[in-house]
Design a protein around this motif. Structure first.
Motif, PDB file in Angstrom:
ATOM      1  N   ASN A  29      -9.048  -8.929 -19.174  1.00 28.32           N
ATOM      2  CA  ASN A  29      -9.126  -8.314 -17.847  1.00 28.32           C
ATOM      3  C   ASN A  29      -7.885  -8.612 -17.003  1.00 28.32           C
ATOM      4  O   ASN A  29      -7.500  -7.791 -16.166  1.00 28.32           O
ATOM      5  CB  ASN A  29     -10.361  -8.827 -17.102  1.00 28.32           C
ATOM      6  N   THR A  54      -5.346  -6.074 -16.297  1.00 27.09           N
ATOM      7  CA  THR A  54      -5.660  -4.966 -15.376  1.00 27.09           C
ATOM      8  C   THR A  54      -4.995  -5.179 -14.018  1.00 27.09           C
ATOM      9  O   THR A  54      -4.787  -4.227 -13.258  1.00 27.09           O
ATOM     10  CB  THR A  54      -7.200  -4.905 -15.177  1.00 27.09           C
ATOM     11  N   LEU A  55      -4.689  -6.442 -13.714  1.00 28.95           N
ATOM     12  CA  LEU A  55      -4.115  -6.742 -12.406  1.00 28.95           C
ATOM     13  C   LEU A  55      -2.602  -6.568 -12.444  1.00 28.95           C
ATOM     14  O   LEU A  55      -1.946  -6.966 -13.412  1.00 28.95           O
ATOM     15  CB  LEU A  55      -4.447  -8.180 -12.000  1.00 28.95           C
ATOM     16  N   ILE A  56      -2.070  -6.027 -11.384  1.00 26.65           N
ATOM     17  CA  ILE A  56      -0.617  -5.839 -11.341  1.00 26.65           C
ATOM     18  C   ILE A  56      -0.001  -7.019 -10.595  1.00 26.65           C
ATOM     19  O   ILE A  56      -0.450  -7.383  -9.502  1.00 26.65           O
ATOM     20  CB  ILE A  56      -0.273  -4.506 -10.654  1.00 26.65           C
ATOM     21  N   GLN A 106      -2.319 -12.243 -11.233  1.00 30.76           N
ATOM     22  CA  GLN A 106      -2.864 -12.620 -12.544  1.00 30.76           C
ATOM     23  C   GLN A 106      -3.074 -14.139 -12.633  1.00 30.76           C
ATOM     24  O   GLN A 106      -4.083 -14.606 -13.128  1.00 30.76           O
ATOM     25  CB  GLN A 106      -1.919 -12.170 -13.661  1.00 30.76           C
ATOM     26  N   TYR A 122      -6.006 -15.125 -10.559  1.00 31.97           N
ATOM     27  CA  TYR A 122      -7.224 -14.712 -11.271  1.00 31.97           C
ATOM     28  C   TYR A 122      -7.585 -15.742 -12.345  1.00 31.97           C
ATOM     29  O   TYR A 122      -8.717 -16.189 -12.452  1.00 31.97           O
ATOM     30  CB  TYR A 122      -6.978 -13.331 -11.885  1.00 31.97           C
ATOM     31  N   SER A 160      -4.366 -10.597  -4.186  1.00 29.22           N
ATOM     32  CA  SER A 160      -4.448  -9.366  -4.997  1.00 29.22           C
ATOM     33  C   SER A 160      -4.707  -8.104  -4.169  1.00 29.22           C
ATOM     34  O   SER A 160      -4.744  -7.012  -4.725  1.00 29.22           O
ATOM     35  CB  SER A 160      -5.509  -9.536  -6.074  1.00 29.22           C
ATOM     36  N   PRO A 181      -7.145  -6.126  -2.616  1.00 29.23           N
ATOM     37  CA  PRO A 181      -7.933  -5.007  -3.166  1.00 29.23           C
ATOM     38  C   PRO A 181      -7.959  -3.782  -2.252  1.00 29.23           C
ATOM     39  O   PRO A 181      -8.169  -2.668  -2.732  1.00 29.23           O
ATOM     40  CB  PRO A 181      -9.336  -5.614  -3.308  1.00 29.23           C
ATOM     41  N   LYS A 222      -5.568  -1.350  -3.417  1.00 31.83           N
ATOM     42  CA  LYS A 222      -5.707  -0.936  -4.823  1.00 31.83           C
ATOM     43  C   LYS A 222      -6.831   0.071  -4.967  1.00 31.83           C
ATOM     44  O   LYS A 222      -7.583   0.319  -4.028  1.00 31.83           O
ATOM     45  CB  LYS A 222      -6.009  -2.175  -5.701  1.00 31.83           C
ATOM     46  N   GLU A 276      -9.967   0.653 -11.444  1.00 35.53           N
ATOM     47  CA  GLU A 276     -10.395  -0.558 -12.141  1.00 35.53           C
ATOM     48  C   GLU A 276      -9.768  -1.826 -11.582  1.00 35.53           C
ATOM     49  O   GLU A 276     -10.382  -2.890 -11.600  1.00 35.53           O
ATOM     50  CB  GLU A 276     -10.086  -0.416 -13.624  1.00 35.53           C
ATOM     51  N   GLU A 277      -8.564  -1.705 -11.091  1.00 37.50           N
ATOM     52  CA  GLU A 277      -7.933  -2.910 -10.555  1.00 37.50           C
ATOM     53  C   GLU A 277      -8.718  -3.407  -9.345  1.00 37.50           C
ATOM     54  O   GLU A 277      -9.032  -4.602  -9.229  1.00 37.50           O
ATOM     55  CB  GLU A 277      -6.472  -2.640 -10.184  1.00 37.50           C
ATOM     56  N   GLN A 278      -9.042  -2.479  -8.454  1.00 34.49           N
ATOM     57  CA  GLN A 278      -9.833  -2.871  -7.280  1.00 34.49           C
ATOM     58  C   GLN A 278     -11.206  -3.418  -7.714  1.00 34.49           C
ATOM     59  O   GLN A 278     -11.673  -4.440  -7.208  1.00 34.49           O
ATOM     60  CB  GLN A 278     -10.038  -1.657  -6.369  1.00 34.49           C
TER      61      GLN A 278
END
Ligand SMILES: Nc1ncnc2c1ncn2[C@@H]1O[C@H](COP(=O)(O)OP(=O)(O)OP(=O)(O)O)[C@@H](O)[C@H]1O
Length: 621
Positions: A479, A482-484, A489, A492, A536, A538, A541, A544-546
């Motif tokens: 997963n 998925t984060l930019i 990351q 996370y 991050s 959200p 975003k 899926e990232e959000q």
């Protein structure tokens, strides 16, 4: 399934190096396609929990007791603390799958009550305690203390249990009649040896007993509790405490080294037993002096010593001595005790939680009474420190008390519970500060509430995020991609790591009653989750990232709220209600990331609020 079958084919048909290369390539393909094409699939039921209640805990018995308190004045914060430690332990054990019993109550006989009753204008002490015991019940209700029985030592079945205990010790030859003289403290209801008596001089100086300057008419105090003592002589019944010195030492040192906890308290008791010989204990008082007590069965001219009476409440709570000996339900009907099919099994799984002021009574006298009566000992005695006020123990007699009801009315029950458990340590004394209680509430609102609030914004969709990511939670590394951005990351990964170890670590602290450390773990993960959301972003975003960010953050709210149920039963459940967690899904088996795949419905609807708000600090300490 598809992925699994490919992996099996590859694993069985290629050389080793190639096989690993193929596996990782397939993983990448599967993950990439999964993230691109995945559509949420509504499941009809939640995933089975990964780790249920261990089989050995299911149905195991756990009985916990507070000391019973003197209803000679209204309860204070110290009483609440003892009850709270029991309540939290009981709730935690229940979550672990134990069958639990929790008893508390009031110690209603003795000179101290008789005197307080007279001072308050009551001709009958029973009328006095009938008024005051309600204050203790009220505090328990207001503080959400979930006892199963509130024992009063004036209860019929208790009086009967005390007589049973006395008769059994008498029949086994451990009680005899004799003359007693010595230094007696009315306040503590016990005699002190001369070595623990000093004379207070006008300038505050203390003269040890035996100093030539001592005057007969001076003011004497004992050095243990610092209460006044007077020289007194009378006929009493005695308990042969001296017969048990070696047996007790063997029990505490060799047979059951964990009987007294923490170890520092055990060592104190052992040192006391090693350092001086136990003297026989006076266990009755002349009825001419003490009218308010239980008659000695063989001699109504004497009343049973209040500690012999009070300690027996622990046996009453499982049905009395005979029920324990027979391991069959109590003959006297009481809603709780008569339901206990095997009282001895409950009894040997009993833990007493007490303040350090009464350690000697519980760790020396009580085991000896039980040994004399041929009854097995309870499982453990846990001794806690005191709450101080003005540098000394908060106490009804001194009057330096903090009114817990007042605190609960202003700050509410759960923040008060949290504050007490976070600002105390089982071995140390605590100092009450109202500004810290206020700060605790602020922190719950601004950290926990804020995290919840952020995730529940109508910009996000918690149910979709949960559906998409709960089933992937076992694979957090996949997963992370998925984060930019590496910062998001990293944040996370750190958060996931904390969440993965949280249930086990929390459990281990709770087992040791290290509530401060347990609560710190919750704050750490909540703090990390807030930082992760901040990093991050959200709100900037989508897709899926959000969803991954929101899923991870709301999982923190869900998991910490499940774990916090014993600490703040109302608020943690209100938080779980707020995010639509089914009441069936609030047990320990759901504390794994992704262990609940169906929650969040309606959480992002407009106009719904966080179930805790700020309140002002009143400025009084
Ligand atoms: N200051 C305190 N801090 C922590 N626990 C306390 C405190 N005071 C009382 N308790 C709890 O209550 C038990 C004693 O109850 P008790 O009714 O005798 O309280 P107390 O205020 O010390 O009473 P008193 O001053 O009338 O002797 C302690 O063993 C402990 O469990």
């Amino acid at each position: 399934m598809w992925g699994t079958s490919i992996r099996i084919v590859v694993a069985h048909s290629t050389p080793k190096g190639l096989r690993f290369w193929c596996i990782s390539l397939f993983r990448k393909i599967i993950n990439a396609s999964h993230f691109k094409s995945r559509k949420p699939v509504r499941r009809t039921s939640t995933m089975p929990p990964s780790r249920g209640v261990p089989a050995r805990l299911k149905g195991a018995l756990f009985h916990i007791t507070t000391p019973i308190f003197y209803p000679n004045a209204r309860p204070h914060l110290g009483h609440l603390y003892s009850s709270l430690l029991c309540d939290v332990t009981k709730r935690w054990r229940a979550m672990q799958g134990y069958n639990t019993l929790f008893t508390t109550g009031t110690d209603e006989h003795g000179l101290k009550i008789q005197n307080a009753s007279e001072k308050n204008g009551y001709s009958n002490p029973k009328q006095f305690v009938d008024v005051l015991y309600r204050e203790f019940v009220k505090l328990d209700q207001m503080a959400n203390i979930s006892y199963t029985r509130f024992i009063r030592t004036t209860d019929y079945d208790h009086v009967r249990a005390v007589r049973e205990l006395w008769n059994r010790c008498w029949e086994s030859g451990y009680i005899y009649k004799g003359e007693h003289e010595g230094w007696y403290s009315i306040s503590d209801e016990c005699f002190y040896p001369e070595s623990k008596v000093v004379q207070l001089q006008g300038d505050g100086q203390e003269l040890p007993f035996g100093s030539p300057e001592i005057r007969k008419d001076g003011k004497f105090i004992n050095t243990e509790t610092r209460n006044g003592v007077v020289y007194h002589s009378e006929t009493n019944y005695f308990f042969k405490l001296s017969s048990f010195q070696n047996r007790l030492l063997t029990f505490l040192e060799k047979e059951n080294p964990h009987f007294i906890s923490p170890p520092s308290r055990r060592d104190q008791i052992i040192n006391e037993l090693r350092g001086s010989k136990l003297r026989d204990l006076s266990i009755s008082r002349p009825s001419s002096r003490i009218k308010w007590g239980i008659d000695v069965p063989q001699d109504p001219s004497q009343k049973i010593y209040v500690w012999f009476d009070a300690l027996c409440n622990y046996l009453t709570s499982v049905g009395g001595l005979q029920a324990v000996l027979d391991n069959s339900p109590a003959a006297v009907k009481h809603t709780i005790t008569s339901q206990l099919k095997m009282p001895r099994n409950w009894w040997v799984n009993t833990t007493h939680i007490i303040g350090k002021d009464i350690a000697k009574f519980h760790a020396i006298y009580w085991p000896c009474f039980l040994m004399a009566a041929g009854i097995p000992l309870p499982k453990q005695i846990i001794v806690h420190g005191h709450w101080l006020s003005g540098g000394v123990k908060m106490s009804k007699s001194v009057g330096n008390v903090v009114d817990p009801l007042d605190m609960i009315l202003h700050y509410e029950c759960d923040p008060v519970r949290w504050y007490l458990l976070e600002n105390s340590h089982i071995e140390a004394d605590g100092d009450f500060r109202e500004e810290r209680l206020h700060a605790t509430r602020e922190q719950i609102v601004s950290k926990w509430g804020n995290l919840l609030n952020r995730c529940c914004s109508n910009k996000f969709n918690i149910p979709r995020a949960v559906e998409t990511f709960a089933s992937q939670a076992a694979n957090p590394e996949n997963n992370a991609a998925t984060l930019i951005g590496t910062e998001a990351q990293e944040s996370y990964r750190e958060l996931i790591q904390l969440l993965q170890t949280l249930p086990e670590l929390f459990s281990s602290h709770m087992r040791q009653l290290e509530t401060r450390s347990a609560l710190k773990l919750l704050w750490d993960v909540i703090g990390k989750a807030n930082a992760f959301v901040q990093t991050s972003t959200p709100w900037l975003k989508s897709g899926e990232e959000q969803d991954l960010i929101i899923f991870t953050a709301i999982e923190v709210v869900r998991i910490t709220s499940i774990l916090a149920q014993p600490i703040m039963p109302t608020l943690s459940n209100a938080l779980l209600d707020r995010i639509g967690v089914d009441t069936e899904n609030r047990d320990l088996s759901r504390t794994r990331l992704g262990a609940d795949t169906l929650y969040g419905k309606g959480s992002n609807d407009k106009g719904r609020e966080v179930p805790i708000k700020k309140v002002n600090f009143r400025g009084t300490t």
